[in-house]
Design an enzyme around this catalytic site. Structure first.
Site, PDB file in Angstrom:
ATOM      1  N   ASP A 106       0.855  -1.183   0.000  1.00  0.00           N
ATOM      2  CA  ASP A 106       0.000   0.000   0.000  1.00  0.00           C
ATOM      3  C   ASP A 106       0.897   1.241   0.000  1.00  0.00           C
ATOM      4  OD1 ASP A 106      -2.338   1.921   1.138  1.00  0.00           O
ATOM      5  OD2 ASP A 106      -3.226   0.065   0.374  1.00  0.00           O
ATOM      6  N   LYS A 182      -3.622  -0.841  -7.132  1.00  0.00           N
ATOM      7  CA  LYS A 182      -4.630  -0.086  -6.384  1.00  0.00           C
ATOM      8  C   LYS A 182      -4.369   1.393  -6.615  1.00  0.00           C
ATOM      9  CE  LYS A 182      -6.107   1.151  -1.689  1.00  0.00           C
ATOM     10  NZ  LYS A 182      -5.916   0.902  -0.239  1.00  0.00           N
ATOM     11  N   ASP A 184      -5.552   5.005  -5.510  1.00  0.00           N
ATOM     12  CA  ASP A 184      -6.282   5.802  -4.527  1.00  0.00           C
ATOM     13  C   ASP A 184      -6.704   7.134  -5.165  1.00  0.00           C
ATOM     14  OD1 ASP A 184      -7.370   6.465  -2.043  1.00  0.00           O
ATOM     15  OD2 ASP A 184      -5.627   5.724  -0.950  1.00  0.00           O
ATOM     16  N   SER A 216     -10.472   3.591  -6.294  1.00  0.00           N
ATOM     17  CA  SER A 216     -11.120   4.338  -5.210  1.00  0.00           C
ATOM     18  C   SER A 216     -12.049   5.412  -5.761  1.00  0.00           C
ATOM     19  CB  SER A 216     -10.066   4.958  -4.292  1.00  0.00           C
ATOM     20  OG  SER A 216      -9.298   3.970  -3.658  1.00  0.00           O
ATOM     21  N   ASP A 245     -12.757   3.808   4.987  1.00  0.00           N
ATOM     22  CA  ASP A 245     -11.709   2.842   5.316  1.00  0.00           C
ATOM     23  C   ASP A 245     -12.113   2.052   6.559  1.00  0.00           C
ATOM     24  OD1 ASP A 245     -10.244   3.959   3.291  1.00  0.00           O
ATOM     25  OD2 ASP A 245      -8.727   4.862   4.579  1.00  0.00           O
TER      26      ASP A 245
END
Length: 414
Positions: A106, A182, A184, A216, A245
């Site tokens: 992450d 991923k 964001d 996201s 979250d």
């Protein structure tokens, strides 16, 4: 029509089904999962060949956050050592054998500035071997490698975002051997996300390397008061966040369960093979959930056909929480090939029933995973009785009922 009856106490001991009149006891909230199986055949259409069932793996954020202090905390900082260790444990401790396959980085893996030629640079002290080397290590263990970036100018923790570098960043991910991205949405304009996220998905595809795309996009638009176009989201994202979250607390998990139950008419229809609603990470085995609450999160996430991304220290997880995460029967509900997101079908005075159509099917009738949840706080057991028809169980062929506990599974017929 026969009635299904169950006595449910507080909190959850999932994976137990009451057959038609089978009662069980415990001293905390009771969670009952029923796997009511028919026989049949249903063919689900596929999308792009990726994430045909919800992705499963390990993700660093909730447990390890943005700990970059490798000098004082070398075993827990965001570093190649941490991710290699977790990759090893997925194999040696049996997680990979039940379906967990991604090791996902992450935020906080980058240097604060790009290179002179505009490339992303992994932190030189914490990732001295570089991302390609780390990806190769993960692949050598038979696993897949995921990475994090942000659609905005910066990541949420203040590291370089992709704006202005979409093509070069996508190519860099492909060269490193990334399998999952991923993206964001901090430091970005939500009104730009329809185009921005779709364009980045095209750029990822143009690299020629298959990469699961986790977005996201919807959640930042929802925060900004914009109604997301979920039809477009599902065309470009393999999974997407649409709520807060998850934090290491039962209150946080409950709020997510409520969101998905309250908004299911608007979002459940968009989930399916290749494109999933993502209620965020599994926090099972950390500090905020009791044993029974951990069972609830795992079972409801499976009913919701959610990605199962653990965020826990696999070195120190207690055996009972490990058993929850490796429960094959509950995982099979989440990974069912129909890919239908389950729904809350009953809510009254703290009692909820959740239902998910699963295989096998027969004569256009589904099998079902049924979850009974008692969220009352008055401390006394609660009785609930519903007809099979109220649960959607209308087949005249009868049902094979699997009584599923953490450690064993038994079959009954009714």
């Amino acid at each position: 029509m026969r009635r299904m009856a169950a006595k449910v106490n507080h909190c959850c001991i999932p994976y137990i089904i009451a057959s038609i009149r089978d009662y069980t006891n415990c001293h905390s909230m009771r969670f009952i999962i029923a796997l009511l199986l028919l026989t049949s055949s249903y063919v689900s259409p596929l999308n792009n060949g990726l994430a045909l069932t919800p992705p499963m793996g390990w993700l660093s954020w909730e447990r390890f956050r943005c700990n970059t202090d490798c000098e004082n905390d070398p075993e827990n900082c965001i570093s190649e050592h941490l991710f290699k260790t977790m990759a090893d444990l997925l194999i040696t401790d049996g997680y990979a054998s039940v379906g967990y396959e991604y090791i996902n980085i992450d935020d906080c893996w980058l240097e604060k500035k790009r290179s002179l030629n505009g490339h992303l640079v992994p932190d030189k002290l914490r990732f001295p071997s570089g991302m390609k080397s780390l990806a190769n290590y993960v692949h050598s263990r038979g696993l897949k490698f995921g990475i994090y970036e942000d659609f905005g100018n910066y990541t949420c923790a203040g590291y370089p975002g992709i704006i202005g570098h979409q093509i070069s960043d996508a190519n860099q991910f492909a060269e490193w051997g990334v399998d999952y991205v991923k993206l964001d949405g901090c430091y970005a304009f939500p009104e730009d996300m329809d185009k921005g996220y779709s364009d980045f998905q095209t750029v990822l595809n143009n690299t020629g390397r298959p990469m699961v795309f986790s977005c996201s996009w919807p959640v930042y638009q929802i925060y900004a008061g914009i109604q997301p176009n979920f039809s477009k989201v599902m065309e470009h994202c393999n999974m997407w966040r649409n709520f807060d979250d998850v934090q290491d607390s039962w209150a946080s998990v409950e709020s997510i369960i409520d969101y998905y139950g309250d908004n299911q008419d608007h979002i459940a229809q968009f989930a399916g093979p290749g494109h999933w609603n993502d209620p965020d990470m599994l926090i099972i085995g950390n500090f905020g959930l009791s044993y029974d609450q951990a069972k609830t999160q795992f079972a409801i996430w499976s009913i919701m056909a959610a990605p199962l991304l653990m965020s826990v220290d696999l070195r120190t997880i207690r055996p009972e929480f490990k058993a929850i995460l490796q429960n094959r029967k509950i995982i099979s509900v989440d990974q069912d090939p129909l890919g239908i997101q389950g729904r809350r079908i009953y809510k009254h005075k703290g009692i909820e029933i959740w239902s998910k159509p699963i295989t096998p099917t027969q004569d256009l009738h589904y099998s079902y995973a049924i979850a009974f949840v008692n969220r009352r706080t008055d401390g006394t057991p609660s009785d609930i009785a519903v007809t099979l028809k109220e649960l959607g169980l209308v087949s005249t062929h009868g049902y094979r009922v699997q009584i599923t506990t953490v450690y064993s599974t038994e079959d009954q017929h009714s």
